[in-house]
Design a protein around this motif. Structure first.
Motif, PDB file in Angstrom:
ATOM      1  N   GLY A 115     -25.088  -4.162  -2.040  1.00 39.30           N
ATOM      2  CA  GLY A 115     -26.092  -5.110  -2.509  1.00 39.30           C
ATOM      3  C   GLY A 115     -25.492  -6.501  -2.470  1.00 39.30           C
ATOM      4  O   GLY A 115     -24.279  -6.667  -2.608  1.00 39.30           O
ATOM      5  N   SER A 116     -26.321  -7.486  -2.269  1.00 41.99           N
ATOM      6  CA  SER A 116     -25.838  -8.863  -2.195  1.00 41.99           C
ATOM      7  C   SER A 116     -25.356  -9.331  -3.562  1.00 41.99           C
ATOM      8  O   SER A 116     -25.588  -8.674  -4.584  1.00 41.99           O
ATOM      9  CB  SER A 116     -26.958  -9.775  -1.683  1.00 41.99           C
ATOM     10  OG  SER A 116     -27.345  -9.393  -0.380  1.00 41.99           O
ATOM     11  N   MET A 170     -26.898  -8.948  -7.525  1.00 34.59           N
ATOM     12  CA  MET A 170     -27.993  -7.973  -7.532  1.00 34.59           C
ATOM     13  C   MET A 170     -27.841  -6.886  -8.602  1.00 34.59           C
ATOM     14  O   MET A 170     -28.769  -6.128  -8.844  1.00 34.59           O
ATOM     15  CB  MET A 170     -28.121  -7.310  -6.153  1.00 34.59           C
ATOM     16  CG  MET A 170     -28.650  -8.233  -5.083  1.00 34.59           C
ATOM     17  SD  MET A 170     -30.305  -8.860  -5.494  1.00 34.59           S
ATOM     18  CE  MET A 170     -30.820  -9.482  -3.895  1.00 34.59           C
ATOM     19  N   SER A 206     -31.020  -4.045  -5.507  1.00 41.25           N
ATOM     20  CA  SER A 206     -31.775  -5.259  -5.223  1.00 41.25           C
ATOM     21  C   SER A 206     -32.473  -5.782  -6.471  1.00 41.25           C
ATOM     22  O   SER A 206     -32.709  -5.032  -7.427  1.00 41.25           O
ATOM     23  CB  SER A 206     -32.819  -4.968  -4.127  1.00 41.25           C
ATOM     24  OG  SER A 206     -33.479  -6.146  -3.721  1.00 41.25           O
ATOM     25  N   GLN A 265     -31.558 -12.868  -9.008  1.00 42.38           N
ATOM     26  CA  GLN A 265     -30.245 -12.922  -8.344  1.00 42.38           C
ATOM     27  C   GLN A 265     -29.602 -14.292  -8.528  1.00 42.38           C
ATOM     28  O   GLN A 265     -28.422 -14.399  -8.866  1.00 42.38           O
ATOM     29  CB  GLN A 265     -30.419 -12.623  -6.857  1.00 42.38           C
ATOM     30  CG  GLN A 265     -29.131 -12.753  -6.051  1.00 42.38           C
ATOM     31  CD  GLN A 265     -29.378 -12.761  -4.551  1.00 42.38           C
ATOM     32  OE1 GLN A 265     -30.463 -13.162  -4.092  1.00 42.38           O
ATOM     33  NE2 GLN A 265     -28.391 -12.328  -3.786  1.00 42.38           N
ATOM     34  N   ASP A 318     -31.026  -9.713   2.014  1.00 42.48           N
ATOM     35  CA  ASP A 318     -31.427  -8.582   1.181  1.00 42.48           C
ATOM     36  C   ASP A 318     -32.517  -7.754   1.846  1.00 42.48           C
ATOM     37  O   ASP A 318     -32.487  -6.514   1.807  1.00 42.48           O
ATOM     38  CB  ASP A 318     -31.897  -9.099  -0.187  1.00 42.48           C
ATOM     39  CG  ASP A 318     -32.356  -7.978  -1.105  1.00 42.48           C
ATOM     40  OD1 ASP A 318     -31.554  -7.054  -1.354  1.00 42.48           O
ATOM     41  OD2 ASP A 318     -33.508  -8.020  -1.566  1.00 42.48           O
ATOM     42  N   ARG A 353     -32.315  -3.751   2.557  1.00 37.82           N
ATOM     43  CA  ARG A 353     -33.299  -2.796   2.028  1.00 37.82           C
ATOM     44  C   ARG A 353     -33.928  -1.987   3.164  1.00 37.82           C
ATOM     45  O   ARG A 353     -34.167  -0.784   3.018  1.00 37.82           O
ATOM     46  CB  ARG A 353     -34.369  -3.526   1.222  1.00 37.82           C
ATOM     47  CG  ARG A 353     -33.850  -3.995  -0.134  1.00 37.82           C
ATOM     48  CD  ARG A 353     -34.947  -4.557  -1.027  1.00 37.82           C
ATOM     49  NE  ARG A 353     -35.230  -5.950  -0.711  1.00 37.82           N
ATOM     50  CZ  ARG A 353     -36.343  -6.384  -0.152  1.00 37.82           C
ATOM     51  NH1 ARG A 353     -37.310  -5.547   0.175  1.00 37.82           N
ATOM     52  NH2 ARG A 353     -36.518  -7.675   0.090  1.00 37.82           N
ATOM     53  N   VAL A 369     -33.460   2.365  -2.361  1.00 37.22           N
ATOM     54  CA  VAL A 369     -33.307   1.041  -2.966  1.00 37.22           C
ATOM     55  C   VAL A 369     -33.463   1.203  -4.473  1.00 37.22           C
ATOM     56  O   VAL A 369     -34.417   1.830  -4.951  1.00 37.22           O
ATOM     57  CB  VAL A 369     -34.364   0.049  -2.441  1.00 37.22           C
ATOM     58  CG1 VAL A 369     -34.241  -1.299  -3.160  1.00 37.22           C
ATOM     59  CG2 VAL A 369     -34.222  -0.139  -0.936  1.00 37.22           C
TER      60      VAL A 369
END
Length: 198
Positions: A9-10, A13, A130, A136, A161, A165, A171
């Protein structure tokens, strides 16, 4: 061999929260960030190589993360040089972890740059964590030492993102109550079809 879930995940997140939920459910978790911190901490195995390539970025207490970030963030060649030092060491640690848990039915590889480093080729399924962009952003900018410019620079180096996904098997949202996120983790474990041993 265990089934391997790649967890990614970025930035901002909530991946660490989700990783902790997998661990609490009895799933062994390989934490790539924690391994990097150890390898770059006091007495860390990577300090000599990092200091040789990026003089002045380490000390007896380990890597000066701010100095190292400043040295690589806007320099693609420098970043690639750092990755060439760090990534092989992390892969070796990951192999050791897998050998240690080879009798587990399920393990998680918690890897922030799973897609960016090609580590998705080493997992059986992918879970992407996410949250809404404004969530975020607020989470990330609340971190000590974070700035808008640094946040934007980090995002620019991460796969968007939406693309993560799209490439995920599951997710898990973290801009929901914790109970809902925990239930989503339980559903993923159930969907793998493995039986957890406590």
């Amino acid at each position: 061999m265990p089934m391997i879930l790649g967890l990614t995940g970025s930035i901002g997140m909530g991946k660490s929260t989700v990783a902790a939920m997998f661990a609490a459910a009895g799933v062994p978790v390989f934490d790539a960030d924690a391994v990097v911190h150890r390898l770059q901490g006091a007495g860390g195995a990577l300090l000599p190589a990092i200091e040789a390539r990026f003089p002045g970025t380490t000390s007896e207490s380990g890597v000066d993360r701010a100095a190292l970030a400043a040295a690589v963030l806007d320099d693609d060649a420098a970043l690639r040089a750092l990755e060439a030092i760090v990534h092989p060491a992390v892969r070796a640690e990951r192999a050791t972890f897998l050998n240690r848990h080879d009798d587990a039915p399920l393990v998680v590889f918690d890897i922030p740059l799973l897609f960016e480093t090609g580590a998705d080729d080493e997992v059986d399924r992918v879970v992407v964590v996410s949250a809404a962009p404004h969530v975020q952003r607020a989470r990330t900018l609340a971190r000590v030492g974070m700035s808008v410019a640094k946040f934007d620079a980090i995002l620019a180096r991460q796969l968007p993102d939406a693309e993560k996904r799209a490439r995920a098997d599951w997710v898990i949202a973290t801009d929901t109550p914790l109970g809902e996120t925990r239930a989503a983790v339980a559903r993923v474990i159930a969907c793998t079809g493995v039986v957890q041993r406590r």
